[in-house]
Design an enzyme around this catalytic site. Sequence first.
Site, short mmCIF file in Angstrom:
data_model
loop_
_atom_site.label_atom_id
_atom_site.label_comp_id
_atom_site.label_asym_id
_atom_site.label_seq_id
_atom_site.Cartn_x
_atom_site.Cartn_y
_atom_site.Cartn_z
N PHE A 182 -10.06 4.57 4.27
CA PHE A 182 -9.60 5.92 4.57
C PHE A 182 -9.64 6.09 6.08
O PHE A 182 -10.70 6.09 6.70
CB PHE A 182 -10.46 7.00 3.92
N ASP A 201 -13.29 1.88 12.85
CA ASP A 201 -13.12 3.31 12.66
C ASP A 201 -14.50 3.91 12.40
O ASP A 201 -15.06 3.76 11.32
CB ASP A 201 -12.18 3.57 11.49
N LYS A 206 -14.60 13.80 14.58
CA LYS A 206 -15.52 14.64 13.82
C LYS A 206 -16.69 15.13 14.67
O LYS A 206 -16.59 16.14 15.34
CB LYS A 206 -15.97 13.91 12.55
#
Length: 420
Positions: A151, A236, A265
Site C-alpha cells: 500500500f 516507503d 503522515k
Amino acid sequence: MTLVSPVAAPLSSSESSPFLAHNYHPLPVTLVDGLGSWVTDVEGRRYLDLLSGYSALNFGHRHPALVAAAHAQLDRLTLTSRAFDHDLLVPFAEALAGLVGPLVAGPPMVLPMNTGAEAVETAIKAARKWGYEVKGVPDGRATIIVADGNFHGRTTTIVSFSTDEDARRGFGPYTPGFRIQPYGDAAALAAAIDETTVAVLLEPIQGEQGVVVPPPSYLPAVREACTAADVLLICDEIQSGLGRTGTTLASELWGVRPDLVTLGKALGGGILPVSAVVGRADVLGVLTAGTHGSTFGGNPLACAVGLAVIDLLSDGSLQASAAALGAAWGERLDGFVADGLLASVRRAGLWAGLDVVGPVAPAPWTGPVDGRDLCERLLAVGVLAKDTHGATIRLAPPLTITPQDLDLATDRLEGALRHP
C-alpha cells in the site's frame, strides 16, 4: 441568491450525508475535540485513540510544541509557492537531512511535498529519470519491482501495481512498468531484476496489510541484491517512519540503508499534510527546474510544523520510549494469543496488527467475528481502532501515550475480546 440555513450534521456517520462522497465506511462516531491520546465526541464521550490517524498523529492530538509552531507561523507567512524562497525552507531541509540522512545511503538531499502518495510518485519519477540519465536504461523501458500486499497510496499509477482489488478495480487502464513479487521472498525479488530495473519499492513493514513484518533476512538480502545490480532501494516509511517502530526509520531494525525514503503522515504532526523524499543527492539531483514541483510543497507553515516534529525526534527519547512501551505491551498482546483470544499478533515498537479468532473458534465463541466487529466493540468501551482486510485490526497508539493509558486501553481490549 437563496441562502440555505445550515443543518446540524447527523451524529451517527458521514455516510448519511448526500453531499459527501461515500468513499469511506467510518465507525459511527463524530469527534469534536482531542488532546494527547484522548478524543471526545459530540455527545461528550471520551475515547482513547489507538489509530493515531494511521500514524499521522504519532505525537498525539494538539501536541503543544506543534500547535505553538503552527500558531506562530500563521501570524507570519503561510505560502509563497516555490516561485520564491522563504526563511524556513532550507532550515527544514537541513534538519530533515540531519535526522534521516545518516540512515540512508550516500550524502542526503530532501525534496518536500505534501501527501504520502505525492512522495511515492516523486520517488518513482526520480528513480525512472535516474535510470535513464545515469544507469543508461533505454527510454521508456524502466521497470520497478514492488511487493504483493503493498500500500503506497491511491493515485492512478500507484493503484496500477496494487494487489488489493478494492483499490485497483475500475481504475484502468493501468500504468505499466511495475513487477509484483511476493513480499518477504528475497530470492524471487532478486530473480526479477534485469537490465531494465531501476528500483525496488517496498514498505519495510506493511502497514495497511495489517502490520506485516518480513523475515529478518529479507530487507538485508534485498539491499544486497539492489547494490549488486545497481538498482535503487526505495523504502516507503510513510506509516512506519518517524518513531513508530521504536526507531526513527523501520529500516534501522535490520541495519539497512535505503537509497531513497518516502516520509509523510507524522511529518505534519497531525496538523497539516507534509511529506518528503529523502535520499541520495545524486538521485534526487536529476529532478531539475521544471521537471517536478508542487505549489504547496515545502510551504512556510509546513516547514514550521515539520521543524517542530524533527525537534521532538532529535534526541531519540520518543523512539526509545516507543520501543520500551511496545515491548511491555507486546507481552500482553502475546498473552491474548496464548489464551485463545486472538489468532495472532504482529508488532514493532508501538504498532501492532491483531488477527481475530472469528468463526473458526470452538463453540460457544462469544468474541468478535471479524475486525470490524472488534472495532465496534472497542468503540463501545471507549477505544478507537481500525480494521483492515477483514479479520485484522491495526493499533498505533501515540508515541506520547502514558503507560497508564496504554494499560487502560489494553484492559478494554481484553474485555472486548472476552465478552459480547
